[in-house]
Design a protein around this motif. Structure first.
Motif, mmCIF file in Angstrom:
data_model
loop_
_atom_site.group_PDB
_atom_site.id
_atom_site.type_symbol
_atom_site.label_atom_id
_atom_site.label_comp_id
_atom_site.label_asym_id
_atom_site.label_seq_id
_atom_site.Cartn_x
_atom_site.Cartn_y
_atom_site.Cartn_z
ATOM 1 N N LEU A 154 0.835 -1.208 0.000
ATOM 2 C CA LEU A 154 0.000 0.000 0.000
ATOM 3 C C LEU A 154 0.865 1.251 0.000
ATOM 4 C CD1 LEU A 154 -2.837 -0.998 2.487
ATOM 5 C CD2 LEU A 154 -2.909 -0.979 -0.010
ATOM 6 N N GLN A 155 2.000 1.186 0.643
ATOM 7 C CA GLN A 155 2.886 2.347 0.671
ATOM 8 C C GLN A 155 3.470 2.606 -0.715
ATOM 9 O OE1 GLN A 155 3.338 4.481 3.108
ATOM 10 N NE2 GLN A 155 1.936 3.313 4.449
ATOM 11 N N GLU A 156 3.748 1.546 -1.457
ATOM 12 C CA GLU A 156 4.264 1.712 -2.820
ATOM 13 C C GLU A 156 3.206 2.343 -3.720
ATOM 14 O OE1 GLU A 156 5.539 -2.047 -4.151
ATOM 15 O OE2 GLU A 156 7.254 -2.185 -2.767
ATOM 16 N N ARG A 157 1.953 1.885 -3.569
ATOM 17 C CA ARG A 157 0.864 2.458 -4.365
ATOM 18 C C ARG A 157 0.645 3.934 -4.013
ATOM 19 N NH1 ARG A 157 -3.770 -2.318 -4.351
ATOM 20 N NH2 ARG A 157 -2.518 -3.876 -5.512
ATOM 21 N N LEU A 158 0.788 4.246 -2.767
ATOM 22 C CA LEU A 158 0.615 5.634 -2.359
ATOM 23 C C LEU A 158 1.728 6.502 -2.951
ATOM 24 C CD1 LEU A 158 -0.960 7.676 -0.658
ATOM 25 C CD2 LEU A 158 0.475 7.053 1.306
ATOM 26 N N ALA A 159 2.948 5.985 -3.011
ATOM 27 C CA ALA A 159 4.055 6.739 -3.610
ATOM 28 C C ALA A 159 3.851 6.929 -5.111
ATOM 29 C CB ALA A 159 5.380 6.020 -3.333
ATOM 30 N N GLU A 160 3.321 5.916 -5.781
ATOM 31 C CA GLU A 160 3.049 6.029 -7.216
ATOM 32 C C GLU A 160 1.967 7.085 -7.477
ATOM 33 O OE1 GLU A 160 1.969 2.185 -8.480
ATOM 34 O OE2 GLU A 160 3.987 1.309 -8.248
ATOM 35 N N ALA A 161 0.938 7.132 -6.631
ATOM 36 C CA ALA A 161 -0.121 8.126 -6.800
ATOM 37 C C ALA A 161 0.420 9.543 -6.634
ATOM 38 C CB ALA A 161 -1.241 7.862 -5.797
ATOM 39 N N ARG A 162 1.316 9.754 -5.691
ATOM 40 C CA ARG A 162 1.903 11.073 -5.490
ATOM 41 C C ARG A 162 2.778 11.481 -6.691
ATOM 42 N NH1 ARG A 162 3.692 10.069 0.841
ATOM 43 N NH2 ARG A 162 1.571 10.323 1.734
#
Length: 505
Positions: free
Chosen positions: A225-233
């Protein structure tokens, strides 16, 4: 004094004259009635002498002419007889006509009685008076205004729910502690709603625990989930750069930004929050809190320590939410709001001492200080609002004061406030009641050896009680404060007070 004796003789003369003329009018009326009876009786009655009226002692012989009567009154004789008495009184009193006022000396003082021109014997006429001693002390300058007493806090307690009143535990004037129940509504329906909300909350808590042991709910803090959040940013940063360079329309930019905010909310949520939402625990807790607040509103409590006022609610009344139940007054400290003229507000400053006298207790003064001065002038009244904080008048907090209602300031009372504006030190002062004005000059009467002495004085500064004397008398002189309006110089006086009767020495 001579004027007093003259007034008594003149009053006696006028009274005697009035009585003589009244008797004469009554006898003339009786005589006319007698003549009417003689006309009705006929010729035989004309020669008859009226009995019991003494006509010949009142009038000259009447002339009967054709049934008409001419009567000469002896009123002229009454006036003639009274003239010698008037001349005699005038001759007797003329030499003493000006003895009531002493002759002036070069320094404005009265002439002594040794010369015999300003002192006359008053016989046994004694005037009762009261005196005060001229002293040197501080003269406090004040500004006197009027205002209304108010309490520290006054709130109107309103009903927060609809219902029937089943109990009223306090009455007007009762003291209530903070948190004490004053009015209680019928709470049966509200209690049922609270029980339902409590049961629903319990079921949601059980469901929440069940989800906690299941793997169906992902963990919001996982590495994926942290990786997905970084991709969204990263996508949001690229979108903002393209929009600034003009490579993207505003509509497409707003759509991508909403997608980013949704991803952040989804990827950032904790696992426990997801469990609370899916189990219905959050909604059940809100329902329970609302039902509890409604049930607590059925018991109206005092928000702070104070006295119950304006309570009109009675048992059995139907009340709606928002209606007034009673007023709670915090009398732990009292204030007086006054309006001071803009021309005088400059003399007042915060912390100035003040004295408050309520119309309900004219013999009792309350001390206070200026707590606040409004920085704005009322454009219509040209006044400034000044707040006086009273000290030493607050009642007890755990029990009602013993003298409640007897010598206690109440909110809404009308009061007179004297605010100190300055102190003039070491001035010769006398009570203002001692000052008199005669011949457009200010004077006082002093007492010396049982006689009233007429003294012209020069008056300086004054306040509501005392006046400064610059010249005319000295320290220790006894000035007359009452019974001196009709006094003359060297009149014999008797000094005393209620219940006391002694001759001044």
């Amino acid at each position: 004094s001579s004027r007093f004796i003259m007034s008594q003789f003149v009053a006696l003369t006028l009274e005697c004259k009035s009585r003589i003329l009244g008797a004469q009018r009554r006898r003339q009326t009786a005589f006319r009635l007698t003549l009417r009876k003689r006309r009705r009786a006929g010729p035989q009655g004309e020669s008859a002498q009226p009995q019991g009226f003494g006509v010949q002692t009142l009038v000259r012989p009447a002339i009967l002419n054709g049934g008409s009567v001419r009567m000469r009154s002896r009123r002229q004789h009454v006036h003639v007889l009274s003239l010698p008495l008037h001349f005699m009184l005038f001759a007797l009193l003329f030499p003493a006509w000006d003895c009531g006022r002493p002759a002036d000396t070069e320094g404005g003082q009265t002439a002594g009685s040794a010369g015999g021109s300003s002192r006359m014997s008053t016989g046994e006429v004694i005037f009762p008076v009261t005196i005060a001693v001229a002293e040197r002390k501080n003269l406090v300058k004040q500004v006197r205004v009027s205002g209304v007493v108010r309490a520290r806090r006054e709130v109107e307690v309103l009903a927060r729910t609809d219902g029937d009143v089943v109990e009223v535990r306090k009455r007007n004037g009762d003291f209530a502690h903070a948190g004490e129940v004053i009015v209680r509504f019928d709470d049966r329906e509200l209690r049922l709603a609270l029980d339902r909300a409590e049961t629903g909350l319990l079921g949601a808590q059980i469901e929440y625990k069940s989800l906690g042991s299941s793997e169906a709910v992902f963990r919001g803090d996982s590495a994926r989930l942290q990786e997905r959040l970084a991709e969204a940013r990263l996508r949001l940063a690229e979108t903002e750069e393209a929009f600034r360079q003009g490579k993207m329309s505003p509509e497409e930019y707003l759509r991508l930004k909403r997608t980013y905010e949704t991803d952040v909310a989804y990827y950032s949520v904790h696992r426990e929050d997801v469990m609370a939402i899916k189990s219905g625990l959050s909604q059940a807790r809100e329902t329970y809190q609302r039902a509890k607040m409604d049930w607590e509103a059925s018991q109206v409590k005092a928000p702070f320590n104070g006295y119950i006022a304006d309570c009109t609610v009675r048992q059995g009344m139907r009340m709606r939410g928002g209606e007034k139940l009673f007023k709670l007054v915090d009398a732990s400290r009292m204030y007086v709001d006054v309006d001071v003229l803009e021309t005088e507000v400059g003399k007042i400053s915060p912390g100035s001492r003040a004295e408050v006298v309520a119309n309900a207790f004219p013999g009792r003064a309350f001390s206070g200080i200026v707590a606040a001065i409004n920085p704005v002038v009322d454009p219509q009244l040209q006044t400034v609002k000044v707040t006086i904080e009273l000290s030493g008048t607050h009642p007890k907090t755990k029990a009602a004061p013993a003298d409640w209602g007897r010598a206690r300031l109440l909110a809404g009372m009308f009061a007179t406030v004297s605010v100190e504006t300055g102190i003039l030190r070491d001035r010769l002062l006398v009570p203002r009641e001692a000052l008199l004005v005669r011949d457009q000059r200010t004077l006082v009467f002093t007492v010396e050896e049982g006689l009233a002495k007429w003294c012209y004085v020069e008056v300086g500064e004054q306040n509501e009680e005392y006046a400064e004397i610059k010249s005319g008398i000295k320290v220790g002189d006894k000035v007359i404060t009452s019974g001196h309006y009709t006094l003359a110089h060297d009149a014999k006086v008797q000094v005393g007070s209620p219940g006391e009767n002694r001759v001044a020495e």
